[in-house]
Design a protein around this motif. Structure first.
Motif, mmCIF file in Angstrom:
data_model
loop_
_atom_site.group_PDB
_atom_site.id
_atom_site.type_symbol
_atom_site.label_atom_id
_atom_site.label_comp_id
_atom_site.label_asym_id
_atom_site.label_seq_id
_atom_site.Cartn_x
_atom_site.Cartn_y
_atom_site.Cartn_z
ATOM 1 N N ARG A 45 0.821 -1.213 0.000
ATOM 2 C CA ARG A 45 0.000 0.000 0.000
ATOM 3 C C ARG A 45 0.857 1.266 0.000
ATOM 4 O O ARG A 45 0.430 2.301 -0.482
ATOM 5 C CB ARG A 45 -0.956 -0.015 1.194
ATOM 6 C CG ARG A 45 -2.074 -1.024 0.985
ATOM 7 C CD ARG A 45 -2.939 -1.170 2.199
ATOM 8 N NE ARG A 45 -2.206 -1.742 3.337
ATOM 9 C CZ ARG A 45 -2.808 -2.178 4.443
ATOM 10 N NH1 ARG A 45 -4.119 -2.111 4.556
ATOM 11 N NH2 ARG A 45 -2.095 -2.680 5.434
ATOM 12 N N ILE A 86 1.964 1.916 -3.734
ATOM 13 C CA ILE A 86 0.759 2.296 -4.484
ATOM 14 C C ILE A 86 0.344 3.716 -4.073
ATOM 15 O O ILE A 86 0.080 4.570 -4.909
ATOM 16 C CB ILE A 86 -0.399 1.303 -4.221
ATOM 17 C CG1 ILE A 86 -0.059 -0.066 -4.800
ATOM 18 C CG2 ILE A 86 -1.699 1.811 -4.837
ATOM 19 C CD1 ILE A 86 -1.108 -1.122 -4.523
ATOM 20 N N TRP A 121 2.110 6.172 -2.724
ATOM 21 C CA TRP A 121 3.036 7.214 -3.195
ATOM 22 C C TRP A 121 2.897 7.438 -4.694
ATOM 23 O O TRP A 121 2.864 8.558 -5.162
ATOM 24 C CB TRP A 121 4.478 6.853 -2.846
ATOM 25 C CG TRP A 121 4.784 7.028 -1.388
ATOM 26 C CD1 TRP A 121 5.179 6.062 -0.505
ATOM 27 C CD2 TRP A 121 4.718 8.239 -0.619
ATOM 28 N NE1 TRP A 121 5.350 6.587 0.753
ATOM 29 C CE2 TRP A 121 5.071 7.925 0.710
ATOM 30 C CE3 TRP A 121 4.366 9.565 -0.925
ATOM 31 C CZ2 TRP A 121 5.109 8.875 1.736
ATOM 32 C CZ3 TRP A 121 4.403 10.514 0.088
ATOM 33 C CH2 TRP A 121 4.769 10.168 1.406
ATOM 34 N N PHE A 165 -7.205 8.690 -3.896
ATOM 35 C CA PHE A 165 -6.958 7.250 -3.748
ATOM 36 C C PHE A 165 -5.578 6.996 -3.143
ATOM 37 O O PHE A 165 -5.418 6.154 -2.259
ATOM 38 C CB PHE A 165 -7.085 6.565 -5.115
ATOM 39 C CG PHE A 165 -6.802 5.099 -5.063
ATOM 40 C CD1 PHE A 165 -7.740 4.224 -4.553
ATOM 41 C CD2 PHE A 165 -5.596 4.594 -5.529
ATOM 42 C CE1 PHE A 165 -7.476 2.863 -4.496
ATOM 43 C CE2 PHE A 165 -5.331 3.232 -5.480
ATOM 44 C CZ PHE A 165 -6.275 2.374 -4.965
ATOM 45 N N MET A 197 -4.730 5.072 0.399
ATOM 46 C CA MET A 197 -3.829 3.918 0.501
ATOM 47 C C MET A 197 -2.755 4.166 1.561
ATOM 48 O O MET A 197 -2.441 3.287 2.357
ATOM 49 C CB MET A 197 -3.155 3.663 -0.855
ATOM 50 C CG MET A 197 -3.978 2.820 -1.786
ATOM 51 S SD MET A 197 -3.963 1.108 -1.216
ATOM 52 C CE MET A 197 -5.439 0.483 -1.957
#
Lengths: 598, 76
Positions: free
Chosen positions: B6, B9, B11, B51, B55
């Motif tokens: 996560r 993803i 970053w 998003f 995350m």
């Protein structure tokens, strides 16, 4: 293609992240289990997304968009009928044996359950198939980059000839996939599949949004397309009255049962993702979690294809000397789909009846070019590249595992140290990719070669599920039975294909090379029925041979056969954590989708 | 495995989001004729950033939990 700096920045950042994950994971690759099975330690949601993303290769995104344009929403049968039930089945009924037996691969499971020859047959065919599939992905991607002129401007700046576009695409994609799989093994491949999955969603969601806005939403789309394009079950009572050319029985038994269960339940490429889970319960949840995004994927890949077909403006995007232009259709293309140009003559291709053939594979790429300005275009193209790479990496990780455990360790060099097999796995990654590159170039020379090999694999795969079904649920099934069944199922697939032909096809690789005893309305129907015949033959012969050969002792089969294995206890779990409830929920959702879009 | 996927993803999407949103805000607006007048770079950029942050938050919560609770190895 007029990409600007921002598009390239996005693409390079993506490459940097993908390789960065590999570099970061390198330090954890200490044993062969780390490398080939991700240390059996990943959370279920990660494995679940990878389970569905690993097969997002060349076929999925471009191919499903193309089918969406060609057949409309009936393409979603490949998801709602052709994937979801099988994914629920493997999660609920087969994972306890795959994961519980501690087999490290699907061929190894066949060795445990049956015998050496069944394993060898499966392992060798599978290893060859993965390398070739990865080569096909590579070829399709390089071809697409060429057609879209993505690299033209950079090549011109570097003073290199345009023909290098293909070489450069193959080289770069191979290097990136090699980099991250070599460094971080299966963990790296799985992590990147998760990253790629989100990227594909991020790139395609705005496309669907703009496309739907343009055609006036789903109801607007319905008015633009023939009714059968927006009703997946319309005309399914007879093969003559629906776009697929298949009747419901062939669809459900051929696609929904034999082909789909054969793929999702026995293909090590996907099963490997579930085997990487941290516990039995997570391994069982993996395919069930995967089923949820899978179910909604048609909205991202099929819908753009349908929109490309329905667009009211009879204009299409063409690239002239590297610049995107809008041109009015003059050669009989439809929507955004251009007429296919015959490579040999340079003229529009026509079928046997003289009608122009549309190049459906350009549906999704042309949608991206049509709607996306620079910036998001970089993201969309990166998403497209990601889909190819995730397909390649999936095949490469499955290959290096089967090669190392089921071929090298079993037949070439037994009893070496774990370190030795870890290095062999890394080495196998390198030559697996080299073979893929060779396959990609072979495809450029002999177009039929790939069709031919895919056909051979279809023959081998079609009966496979019968072997697993009998092996897991009938304890008497013997190794001789399984092997003879597989061999004769493959032979029957060959005989069936050789003695039938789809309407409009020429005798040869498409079938009929023995005699044309039956004509199917479509190639899809022919393929589905080949699978049905092969499965039935394998089933019958396996049962027959089993009854005249000696079964194995029951105590050797504990953990491998349903009736001799303790059911995993679910008592301590809340209802929504139990695989059975999750599976039921997934099936109901799929049913609801079928009813809404019937 | 000692990497929570996560984080990368989060970053990557945050970075993409910031780049696209800024480009949409500051760049040439003429290019949006193609996307039906929608500033698709800005809109998608904001979505990607949201998003990405989500995350990262989930990942931070996850590592905080792992630190607080005793290590149980493979969970349930």
């Amino acid at each position: 293609m007029n990409l600007t700096a921002i598009d390239w920045v996005i693409m390079f950042l993506y490459f940097a992240f993908v390789l960065g994950i590999g570099v970061f994971l390198k330090r954890f690759m200490k044993t062969s289990t780390d490398f080939f099975l991700a240390g059996r330690s990943l959370p279920a949601w990660v494995c679940g997304i990878a389970f569905m993303a690993a097969n997002l290769g060349a076929v999925e995104v471009i191919g499903m968009g193309a089918s969406g344009a060609k057949y409309g929403i009936a393409t979603s049968h490949f998801y709602w009928i052709g994937a979801i039930p099988a994914m629920v089945f493997i999660g609920l009924f087969m994972m306890p044996f795959y994961y519980g037996s501690r087999a490290r691969s699907v061929p190894e499971f066949l060795r445990l359950r049956f015998d050496e020859k069944t394993r060898a047959f499966n392992a060798i065919v599978f290893a060859v198939m993965t390398v070739l599939s990865s080569g096909i992905s590579m070829y399709a991607m390089a071809k697409l980059i060429q057609v879209l002129h993505i690299l033209d401007v950079p090549l011109a700046k570097m003073g290199l000839p345009m023909s290098w576009s293909f070489h450069l695409s193959v080289f770069i994609s191979a290097l990136i996939v090699l980099g991250y799989v070599f460094l971080g093994g299966l963990t790296s491949a799985i992590y990147n599949e998760v990253l790629q999955f989100f990227l594909i969603v991020a790139g395609f969601l705005p496309l669907v949004f703009l496309g739907l806005k343009n055609v006036g939403g789903w109801s607007g789309l319905k008015t633009q397309l023939p009714s059968a394009f927006t009703h997946s079950w319309q005309g399914m009572t007879s093969a003559q009255s629906n776009p697929l050319g298949v009747e419901w029985f062939g669809l459900v038994m051929g696609l929904g049962f034999t082909l789909s269960f054969g793929y999702w339940c026995t293909n090590f490429l996907v099963v490997q993702r579930a085997m990487a889970a941290g516990s039995m319960i997570d391994a069982r949840r993996t395919p069930l979690i995967a089923a949820v995004p899978k179910m909604f994927f048609p909205a991202l890949v099929i819908l753009p294809g349908m929109i490309a077909m329905a667009l009211p403006t009879p204009q299409q995007v063409v690239t002239v000397n590297g610049v995107v232009q809008m041109q009015t259709v003059s050669n009989g293309g439809k929507g955004l789909i251009p007429v296919k140009i015959d490579v040999a003559t340079g003229k529009p291709a026509v079928d046997r009846e003289g009608k122009p053939v549309l190049d459906y594979d350009l549906a999704i790429p042309n949608m991206l070019l049509h709607y996306f300005p620079t910036g998001i275009l970089g993201l969309g193209l990166t998403a497209l590249l990601a889909s190819f790479m995730s397909g390649m990496a999936g095949n490469v990780t499955a290959f290096n595992t089967v090669w190392t455990y089921d071929i090298y360790q079993s037949y070439i060099h037994k009893g070496a140290s774990d370190k030795h097999y870890l290095h062999m796995g890394q080495f196998a990654t390198v030559f697996g990719i080299l073979f893929s590159i060779a396959a990609a170039y072979a495809a450029t020379r002999y177009n039929n070669l790939m069709d031919f090999l895919q056909l051979v694999f279809a023959f081998v795969n079609a009966p496979l599920f019968a072997t697993f079904l009998l092996g897991m649920f009938w304890k008497r099934t013997t190794g001789h039975g399984a092997f003879t069944g597989l061999a004769s199922g493959t032979a029957v697939a060959f005989l069936h294909h050789g003695s039938t032909l789809a309407r409009g096809d020429v005798v040869g690789i498409k079938g009929g090379f023995i005699a044309v005893l039956h004509e199917y309305p479509s190639e899809m129907a022919q393929n589905f029925w080949t699978a049905i015949w092969a499965f039935s033959a394998c089933f019958a012969i396996t049962v027959g041979v089993t009854l005249i050969t000696k079964p194995r002792k029951e105590k050797e089969l504990v953990g491998l056969v349903y009736s001799l294995t303790e059911r995993p206890s679910e008592e301590h779990l809340l209802w929504y954590q139990r695989p059975a409830y999750l599976g039921g929920l997934v099936l109901i959702l799929a049913l609801v989708l079928n009813i809404i879009f019937k | 495995m000692n990497l929570d996927i996560r984080y990368p993803i989060g970053w990557m999407f945050s970075l993409f989001g910031v780049i696209l949103a800024l480009f949409g805000l500051l760049g040439d607006k003429q290019i949006y004729a193609r996307s039906l007048g929608v500033n698709i770079n800005f809109d998608s950029g904001v979505g990607l950033l949201a998003f990405g942050i989500l995350m990262l938050l989930l990942a931070w919560r996850g590592s905080a939990k792992a630190k607080a609770g005793p290590r149980t190895g493979a969970k349930d």
